[in-house]
Design an enzyme around this catalytic site. Sequence first.
Site, PDB file in Angstrom:
ATOM      1  N   CYS A  13       0.856  -1.186   0.000  1.00  0.00           N
ATOM      2  CA  CYS A  13       0.000   0.000   0.000  1.00  0.00           C
ATOM      3  C   CYS A  13       0.894   1.238   0.000  1.00  0.00           C
ATOM      4  O   CYS A  13       2.115   1.133  -0.111  1.00  0.00           O
ATOM      5  CB  CYS A  13      -0.996  -0.001   1.159  1.00  0.00           C
ATOM      6  SG  CYS A  13      -0.300   0.265   2.800  1.00  0.00           S
ATOM      7  N   ARG A  69      -3.289  -0.472   5.429  1.00  0.00           N
ATOM      8  CA  ARG A  69      -3.894  -1.568   4.672  1.00  0.00           C
ATOM      9  C   ARG A  69      -2.967  -2.760   4.457  1.00  0.00           C
ATOM     10  O   ARG A  69      -3.372  -3.910   4.670  1.00  0.00           O
ATOM     11  CB  ARG A  69      -4.410  -1.055   3.322  1.00  0.00           C
ATOM     12  CG  ARG A  69      -5.544  -0.069   3.455  1.00  0.00           C
ATOM     13  CD  ARG A  69      -5.971   0.503   2.133  1.00  0.00           C
ATOM     14  NE  ARG A  69      -4.899   1.332   1.581  1.00  0.00           N
ATOM     15  CZ  ARG A  69      -4.897   1.832   0.357  1.00  0.00           C
ATOM     16  NH1 ARG A  69      -5.894   1.568  -0.465  1.00  0.00           N
ATOM     17  NH2 ARG A  69      -3.900   2.592  -0.057  1.00  0.00           N
ATOM     18  N   ASP A  81      -9.446   2.928   1.968  1.00  0.00           N
ATOM     19  CA  ASP A  81      -8.266   3.486   2.620  1.00  0.00           C
ATOM     20  C   ASP A  81      -8.668   4.251   3.882  1.00  0.00           C
ATOM     21  O   ASP A  81      -9.229   5.339   3.802  1.00  0.00           O
ATOM     22  CB  ASP A  81      -7.532   4.414   1.661  1.00  0.00           C
ATOM     23  CG  ASP A  81      -6.167   4.830   2.186  1.00  0.00           C
ATOM     24  OD1 ASP A  81      -5.885   4.627   3.386  1.00  0.00           O
ATOM     25  OD2 ASP A  81      -5.370   5.358   1.384  1.00  0.00           O
TER      26      ASP A  81
END
Length: 149
Positions: A8, A14, A123
Site C-alpha cells: 500500500c 492496509r 483506505d
Amino acid sequence: MHSILFICHGNICRSPMAEFVMKHLVTQTGRAHEFEIASAATSSEELGNDTHQGTRAKLNEMGVPYKRRAARRITPADYDRYDLLIGMDDENMYYMRRMFGNDNMRKMHKLLEYCGLSRDVADPWYTGDFDATWNDVYAGCTNLLKALK
C-alpha cells in the site's frame, strides 16, 4: 511455498492489515509452513513507523495477532523474491509498475481481484473507517487463500 508481499502507500494501514490477516488465516488452516507473507510501501513517507493504531485496534477487535514492525519501501529485488505482489489500489499498482517494470510473470494484482472486483481496498487514512478496510482485506485474503489451494 507461496511468497506474498502486500503493498500500500505507506505500509502502516492496509498492507500490514492484509499481512497479519493472511498470516492468521494460513495459521488457522494449518498451512503457515507453506507461506512467506510480508508487506511494504510504495512511498517513503512512513518508513520505520509501526502499524497504525487504527489497524492495531481493528486487529485486536477481530482477534488477529500482530507484531511490532517497521514500515519499509518496495525494492526491485522484491519482484524476484515474491510470487505475488498484491496492491491495495490503482495508485499502488502504478508505482509497483514503475518499480518492477514489465510484469512478464504476472505477479502483480490488486487484492480485491480475488473477490471478482476491480475497485480499491478502502483506505482508512482518509476516512478513519477501519471497519470498511477490514471487510475488504478479510474478503480479499480469504479468497486469495482459496485461490492458492
